[in-house]
Design an enzyme around this catalytic site. Structure first.
Site, PDB file in Angstrom:
ATOM      1  N   THR A  76       3.931   7.462   0.401  1.00  0.00           N
ATOM      2  CA  THR A  76       2.816   7.284   1.307  1.00  0.00           C
ATOM      3  C   THR A  76       1.507   7.561   0.601  1.00  0.00           C
ATOM      4  O   THR A  76       1.346   8.581  -0.056  1.00  0.00           O
ATOM      5  CB  THR A  76       2.889   8.163   2.583  1.00  0.00           C
ATOM      6  OG1 THR A  76       1.578   8.333   3.097  1.00  0.00           O
ATOM      7  CG2 THR A  76       3.452   9.533   2.318  1.00  0.00           C
TER       8      THR A  76
ATOM      9  N   MET B 278      -9.403   4.853   2.677  1.00  0.00           N
ATOM     10  CA  MET B 278      -8.361   5.131   3.670  1.00  0.00           C
ATOM     11  C   MET B 278      -8.167   6.642   3.872  1.00  0.00           C
ATOM     12  O   MET B 278      -8.610   7.447   3.059  1.00  0.00           O
ATOM     13  CB  MET B 278      -7.054   4.498   3.221  1.00  0.00           C
ATOM     14  CG  MET B 278      -7.040   2.978   3.348  1.00  0.00           C
ATOM     15  SD  MET B 278      -5.461   2.270   2.780  1.00  0.00           S
ATOM     16  CE  MET B 278      -5.511   0.667   3.587  1.00  0.00           C
ATOM     17  N   GLY B 279      -7.440   6.982   4.909  1.00  0.00           N
ATOM     18  CA  GLY B 279      -7.152   8.386   5.195  1.00  0.00           C
ATOM     19  C   GLY B 279      -7.660   8.754   6.572  1.00  0.00           C
ATOM     20  O   GLY B 279      -8.730   9.312   6.725  1.00  0.00           O
ATOM     21  N   ARG B 280      -6.904   8.390   7.587  1.00  0.00           N
ATOM     22  CA  ARG B 280      -7.376   8.604   8.951  1.00  0.00           C
ATOM     23  C   ARG B 280      -7.287  10.084   9.342  1.00  0.00           C
ATOM     24  O   ARG B 280      -8.123  10.589  10.084  1.00  0.00           O
ATOM     25  CB  ARG B 280      -6.557   7.735   9.920  1.00  0.00           C
ATOM     26  CG  ARG B 280      -7.222   7.483  11.241  1.00  0.00           C
ATOM     27  CD  ARG B 280      -6.785   6.178  11.857  1.00  0.00           C
ATOM     28  NE  ARG B 280      -7.633   5.087  11.412  1.00  0.00           N
ATOM     29  CZ  ARG B 280      -8.597   4.543  12.177  1.00  0.00           C
ATOM     30  NH1 ARG B 280      -8.812   4.959  13.393  1.00  0.00           N
ATOM     31  NH2 ARG B 280      -9.335   3.560  11.702  1.00  0.00           N
TER      32      ARG B 280
ATOM     33  N   TYR C  53      -7.139  -2.777   1.826  1.00  0.00           N
ATOM     34  CA  TYR C  53      -5.867  -2.960   1.117  1.00  0.00           C
ATOM     35  C   TYR C  53      -6.017  -2.980  -0.405  1.00  0.00           C
ATOM     36  O   TYR C  53      -5.050  -2.715  -1.117  1.00  0.00           O
ATOM     37  CB  TYR C  53      -5.202  -4.271   1.547  1.00  0.00           C
ATOM     38  CG  TYR C  53      -4.486  -4.218   2.881  1.00  0.00           C
ATOM     39  CD1 TYR C  53      -4.314  -3.020   3.570  1.00  0.00           C
ATOM     40  CD2 TYR C  53      -3.968  -5.365   3.452  1.00  0.00           C
ATOM     41  CE1 TYR C  53      -3.662  -2.986   4.786  1.00  0.00           C
ATOM     42  CE2 TYR C  53      -3.305  -5.342   4.672  1.00  0.00           C
ATOM     43  CZ  TYR C  53      -3.154  -4.151   5.343  1.00  0.00           C
ATOM     44  OH  TYR C  53      -2.495  -4.116   6.539  1.00  0.00           O
ATOM     45  N   LEU C  54      -7.220  -3.344  -0.879  1.00  0.00           N
ATOM     46  CA  LEU C  54      -7.382  -3.411  -2.335  1.00  0.00           C
ATOM     47  C   LEU C  54      -6.974  -2.089  -2.970  1.00  0.00           C
ATOM     48  O   LEU C  54      -6.400  -2.055  -4.054  1.00  0.00           O
ATOM     49  CB  LEU C  54      -8.828  -3.737  -2.732  1.00  0.00           C
ATOM     50  CG  LEU C  54      -9.465  -5.005  -2.163  1.00  0.00           C
ATOM     51  CD1 LEU C  54     -10.798  -5.281  -2.860  1.00  0.00           C
ATOM     52  CD2 LEU C  54      -8.562  -6.205  -2.269  1.00  0.00           C
TER      53      LEU C  54
ATOM     54  N   ASP D  59      -1.013   8.356   1.977  1.00  0.00           N
ATOM     55  CA  ASP D  59      -1.673   9.444   2.696  1.00  0.00           C
ATOM     56  C   ASP D  59      -1.372  10.812   2.100  1.00  0.00           C
ATOM     57  O   ASP D  59      -2.010  11.799   2.446  1.00  0.00           O
ATOM     58  CB  ASP D  59      -1.256   9.431   4.169  1.00  0.00           C
ATOM     59  CG  ASP D  59      -1.713   8.168   4.871  1.00  0.00           C
ATOM     60  OD1 ASP D  59      -2.733   7.591   4.430  1.00  0.00           O
ATOM     61  OD2 ASP D  59      -1.050   7.743   5.825  1.00  0.00           O
TER      62      ASP D  59
ATOM     63  N   ARG E 142      -4.748   0.231  -2.063  1.00  0.00           N
ATOM     64  CA  ARG E 142      -3.331   0.601  -2.151  1.00  0.00           C
ATOM     65  C   ARG E 142      -2.501  -0.475  -2.852  1.00  0.00           C
ATOM     66  O   ARG E 142      -1.335  -0.244  -3.170  1.00  0.00           O
ATOM     67  CB  ARG E 142      -2.769   0.909  -0.760  1.00  0.00           C
ATOM     68  CG  ARG E 142      -2.566  -0.305   0.110  1.00  0.00           C
ATOM     69  CD  ARG E 142      -2.016   0.084   1.479  1.00  0.00           C
ATOM     70  NE  ARG E 142      -1.402  -1.085   2.093  1.00  0.00           N
ATOM     71  CZ  ARG E 142      -1.039  -1.165   3.362  1.00  0.00           C
ATOM     72  NH1 ARG E 142      -1.231  -0.136   4.170  1.00  0.00           N
ATOM     73  NH2 ARG E 142      -0.478  -2.248   3.842  1.00  0.00           N
TER      74      ARG E 142
ATOM     75  N   GLU F 136     -12.248   6.731   6.412  1.00  0.00           N
ATOM     76  CA  GLU F 136     -12.220   5.982   7.676  1.00  0.00           C
ATOM     77  C   GLU F 136     -12.041   6.906   8.880  1.00  0.00           C
ATOM     78  O   GLU F 136     -12.384   6.565  10.000  1.00  0.00           O
ATOM     79  CB  GLU F 136     -11.098   4.946   7.653  1.00  0.00           C
ATOM     80  CG  GLU F 136      -9.713   5.568   7.425  1.00  0.00           C
ATOM     81  CD  GLU F 136      -8.565   4.560   7.464  1.00  0.00           C
ATOM     82  OE1 GLU F 136      -8.761   3.432   7.923  1.00  0.00           O
ATOM     83  OE2 GLU F 136      -7.459   4.935   7.020  1.00  0.00           O
TER      84      GLU F 136
END
Lengths: 422, 422
Positions: A142, A190-192, A297-298, A144, A300, A247
């Site tokens: 993941t 990313m990383g909610r 997405y770029l 994350d 990951r 994000e």
């Protein structure tokens, strides 16, 4: 022990290195043909098992399987499909076991995050009860970076390297332009729930290359005034600044900053990212010229700039999963155990799934600097090893990364009964 | 011929390889110390000359100058400052010549796009009239790829490689997720006037790796209905699609698609990108799950995935500029002349600045497929060579690209008169 087949599936959001784990699983299984029959993969993840849509990986050449190591994304397809609890939907688990039994599957390798660790555990438990024991091994994955016990989750190190590299490059760019043009560069990452990826942006600046970077973590409630003061101070000192915004950043109303209720000229509500929101605030409050980027997405998928450490670990965990199965283990997840920071040293130990499932590893508070906008030396010591080393994919003569697309030939159905996905 | 110093400046938006041209200029000049004294660079481009803020590049080590070849951005600073016409602001040109004379500068190397070619020409013409002749040589640079005569502009090939690679990687990602999640990926790329960069997205799909890609070019008026039909058809066939949208796409009202008059909850107008606009339209019209990315500066700063062809050409043009000066040439731009497509062969010829200045090279109509959403074989034959070869920068032990930050020591002022920038 009668020879059993293995089932492998990819779960949730894919990464630059999840196929490296697949490669580790399949190559290691192929080395133990006495103990393990074929490796079947789930087409589109666990859905493939539920619908008896299996892929026969034995139809893939040695070369194609080897190429998985340098190919991003999920080669067999993944899915966002969370199995409900046993109480809520026991038939899903029973169906899995039914399919496994039909195809003589004795090993279940599930490559995913927290949810799939939980599924893995339940399948193993229920199979035991139903008298068709399955060795269920979870392979961590993941971006994350939120699984417990393991030092890191494959996928994260490569995102971290991509973000650190991109922030460094964009900072150099803005520094060149700041005199007459752009002074603030904002990049959304990313990383909610946790700021691991945002923190990686801080690595762009180090002892040798000093760059002004301000990070907005989801762990820190957004304080517009304090943020603007910090941005203004960096611009005053350096002439420019790069802002890394997660994000998941929220305001003191508890709402995502990205959620600004934007409406177009016709009054239709529009979904935007948090980067333009922050950039617009900077324009309003400070009047500074800005640019913003959303990596999405770029970040990951960027196998071309993957971390060698990450690739090595992803492969090693896939290999270790098969070795654990061969050793008769069940309900475990091979985990990375860090034994030294610098030089980075690690080994693999099998963690019981009971200790992994439904536990989320958050970023320690001690990793965020006191002002809330940067990373601490402790955070740096943790992150730095994870982006070490390069592992460029092969490139075509045409200049593009040469990724593999598998044939993904189906396994003939044995049950041939319909199963409705919820 | 009395030994003269040289002046070098970077102009406009920087690129991944403009410093490779600087490297070519400085290293070549250093090899001809009998003819060329010192190379002075303009701090923040031409502004540095106007304000007599010169950088003494002779203070930089051989190693630091060599490292420019693999360092993105503008190492001496660039600027967005267009000199007005001779009629409108003659004093700017006179000031340049005054500064050049004060510092015994006989060579003017100006590294930029169309505007700087024009400036270069005018400086040379006026200097001649004023009795202080300057050999003015323009070194081409622009990610927009819009200069005439030259086969391509350094900077473009690396952006093209970054975009083609990113679209390939993101397409692999979406393909994995499409069964239950994201089906459409939208990426916004640079190119306000011409679709060169958008076209590069088409390279992600080739004879070996077939990917569904829809391109929105600034040359083609956006037709929402036709676009949606094309997206839907690709999703039907492949299960997913990647959309590459140029920031310069316009609707039939002649307005930028990005310019949607977005307002936040307080009624404040917000500036967004075109990617979220297109993504929102897809949601409205087709109800498909999407993700979107805006590469922004990442695309032009991405030295880590630069095209070797591009780096080689950038360096060669810097070198050729100095050689042209040594050969007594004036008012020229060394240009890339393509002599063969496959294998790609090229040579350098000096083009008169009169034929370069104020001429924009647009993308030929024959490069866009009949439906308006893709590239033709002719376009591919043109683009493919430009992204060939990798030229990875050195990486630190920590896993980050090791870029150089120069000392940029100032040259002592001789005029010391103030000059007000317009």
């Amino acid at each position: 022990m009668a020879k059993k087949n293995a089932f492998y599936a990819q779960s949730g959001g894919v990464t630059a290195v999840i196929n490296a784990s697949a490669c580790g699983v399949i190559e290691t299984a192929r080395q133990h043909k006495k103990e393990i029959g074929k490796v079947y993969a789930g087409r589109n993840g666990i859905i493939g098992a539920l619908t008896e849509d299996l892929i026969d990986t034995s139809k893939e050449s040695k070369k194609a399987i080897a190429a998985l190591r340098h190919t991003p994304s999920g080669a067999f397809g993944s899915c966002r499909y969370k199995l409900k609890s046993l109480e809520e939907n026991r038939r899903e688990y029973e169906r899995l076991i039914e399919v496994f039994e039909a195809h003589n599957i004795g090993y279940f390798f599930y490559n995913g995050g927290g949810d799939s660790a939980d599924t893995c555990l339940k399948v193993s438990q229920l199979a035991e009860k139903m008298g068709y024991p399955i060795q269920a091994i979870h392979v961590p994955k993941t971006v994350d970076n939120d699984l417990p016990i393991t030092d890191t989750c494959p996928g994260f190190g490569s995102v971290a390297k991509y973000i650190a590299t991109s922030v460094r490059e964009a900072s150099f760019d803005v520094a060149s332009m700041a005199k007459t043009s752009t002074k603030v560069f904002v990049i959304e990452v990313m990383g909610r729930h946790a700021g691991w990826i945002a923190a990686a942006g801080g690595l762009a600046s180090d002892a040798d290359i000093d760059l002004p970077i301000v990070i907005l973590f989801p762990e820190v409630t957004f304080d517009r005034k304090k943020f603007m003061a910090t941005v203004a101070a960096k611009v005053k000192k350096y002439g420019y600044v790069s802002v890394v915004v997660s994000e998941g950043v929220k305001g003191d109303d508890g709402k995502f900053l990205a959620d600004q209720g934007l409406k177009d000229a016709f009054g239709h509500s529009q979904l935007g990212g948090v980067a333009p929101v922050v950039a617009n605030m900077i324009r309003e409050d400070l009047g500074l010229k800005y640019h913003w980027a959303v990596a999405d997405y770029l970040q990951r998928a960027a196998r071309h700039i993957a971390s060698k450490t990450d690739v090595d670990q992803a492969y090693a965990l896939g290999k270790a999963a098969v070795e654990a199965a061969l050793a008769g283990k069940n309900s475990v997840m091979p985990a990375i155990i860090r034994t030294n920071d610098s030089p980075y040293r690690w080994k693999i130990e099998d963690a019981p799934l009971k200790k992994v499932a439904n536990k989320e590893k958050m970023m320690p508070k001690s990793f965020i600097s006191r002002d809330g906008f940067g990373i601490t030396p402790k955070c740096r010591a943790y992150l730095e090893p994870l982006i070490q080393g390069e592992d460029f994919p092969p490139f075509t003569k045409g200049g593009l990364p040469n990724y593999v697309q598998l044939k993904n030939e189906p396994v003939a159905k044995k049950l041939n009964t319909a199963f409705e996905l919820k």
